[in-house]
Enzyme design. Structure first.
Site, mmCIF file in Angstrom:
data_model
loop_
_atom_site.group_PDB
_atom_site.id
_atom_site.type_symbol
_atom_site.label_atom_id
_atom_site.label_comp_id
_atom_site.label_asym_id
_atom_site.label_seq_id
_atom_site.Cartn_x
_atom_site.Cartn_y
_atom_site.Cartn_z
ATOM 1 N N GLU A 28 -31.085 -37.346 -10.613
ATOM 2 C CA GLU A 28 -31.405 -36.281 -11.696
ATOM 3 C C GLU A 28 -30.604 -36.491 -13.086
ATOM 4 O OE1 GLU A 28 -29.606 -32.437 -12.135
ATOM 5 O OE2 GLU A 28 -28.708 -32.601 -9.820
ATOM 6 N N LYS A 48 -22.431 -24.608 -3.403
ATOM 7 C CA LYS A 48 -21.430 -24.426 -4.220
ATOM 8 C C LYS A 48 -20.776 -23.149 -4.024
ATOM 9 C CE LYS A 48 -20.387 -27.065 -7.921
ATOM 10 N NZ LYS A 48 -21.879 -27.453 -8.348
#
Ligand code: PSU
Ligand code: MN
Length: 312
Positions: free
Chosen positions: A30, A165
């Site tokens: 990405e 995360k």
């Protein structure tokens, strides 16, 4: 299904197109992580190292972005440099943004969701990144849930990441993935990794201990028409991991600062990443780079095994 109208928007570098046609392993990468996830010039250096890592492990890298309205599969050095230098000036492009950037002949750095869409159009079914988006803390009220999660449920691209995360609500992110039918695999681990830290304390759905096992599960899912990808979580190597309590305190401080400044929507993740890097004196950035490289290696190995299965 991919049709001619879709392909007209796509520019695939020759090396990548040939590999896809021949059924050789290709790994998508990405570009939001380049423009919005890391500072210049580390972002460009890392993007190149990640591509090299994919090559060193038997696959062809395909970094994805939108440039001049074209859906680019594979970027040259100049294009990588441009994205890295432009940073936050480039549009962070998720699913909803793609048509407008294409129509305006603009530039966009693709998130996990947008990269999955373009990968699928090109015929690539695996992709490596650092972290995915998820349900944000407080998401039960703000409804801030990344489009990455929906995309994982409907587009046949599997994503290797270092878990979820803890700027996000990890438990709710996992519940959401369960609801939309996205399996969470742990590579050599029973616990979902938490990006900077090796474990979140939440169990993975399936633990798999080899790239071949992962490739077989992906193939079964795709062959059966169970649309969507597998989320492959790969813990950061021990030597680069951060102590969970320490990083947790930094994250809590960053979220407070974000709320004070009234930052919401698509700006939240880039703000938090930058703030955490600043507060840890760049240590979190080093961890981030190492875990992306680790994911690129695993994705290449899985892609290689997948291609062996397909060509049997
Ligand atoms: N998490 C990271 N680094 C990143 C991102 C997430 O550790 O660069 C980026 C990815 O591109 C991801 C996007 O797809 O943020 C999610 O943004 P949002 O929550 O606005 O969907
Ligand atoms: Mn969001």
């Amino acid at each position: 299904m991919v049709n001619k109208n879709m392909k007209q928007y796509l520019d695939v570098l020759p090396e990548i197109a040939e590999s896809i046609d021949a059924g050789r392993p290709v790994v998508a990468l990405e570009s939001t992580i380049i423009s919005h996830g890391m500072p210049y010039p580390k972002n460009v250096e890392t993007a190149k190292e990640v591509e090299q890592m994919v090559r060193d492990h038997g696959a062809i890298p395909a970094t994805i972005a939108i440039l001049g309205g074209r859906l680019k599969v594979g970027l040259n050095d100049g294009e990588l440099e441009y994205l890295g230098k432009s940073g936050l000036d480039v549009i962070k492009a998720s699913r909803r943004d793609i048509p407008f950037i294409v129509a305006n002949k603009g530039d966009g750095a693709t998130t996990v969701a947008a990269t999955m869409i373009i990968s699928a159009l090109a015929g690539i079914n695996i992709f490596a990144t650092g972290g995915i988006g998820g349900v944000h803390r407080g998401g039960e009220l703000s409804m801030d849930i990344s489009a990455d999660l929906q995309e994982l449920s409907k587009t046949n691209v599997s994503v290797v990441c270092a878990g979820i995360k803890s700027i996000l609500d990890i438990g709710r992110t996992l519940e959401y993935l369960e609801t939309v039918g996205v399996p969470v695999v742990g590579y050599k681990t029973d616990y979902v990794p938490a990006f900077y830290a090796r474990s979140s304390g939440f169990k993975v759905d399936y633990r798999l201990d080899s790239p071949g096992d992962i490739a077989r599960a992906m193939k079964a899912k795709y062959d059966l028409g169970l649309e969507g990808g597998v989320l492959i979580t790969n813990p950061v190597p021990e030597e680069f991991a951060q102590a969970p309590e320490k990083i947790e305190a930094t994250i809590n401080e960053a979220i407070k600062e974000m709320d004070r400044r009234g930052i919401t929507g698509k700006e939240t993740t880039p703000f938090l990443l930058a703030r955490i890097a600043e507060q840890t004196g760049g240590e979190s950035l080093e961890t981030n780079i190492k875990l992306v490289l680790n994911n690129a290696r695993l994705a290449a190995e899985v892609a290689a095994d997948y291609s062996r299965l397909e060509n049997k």
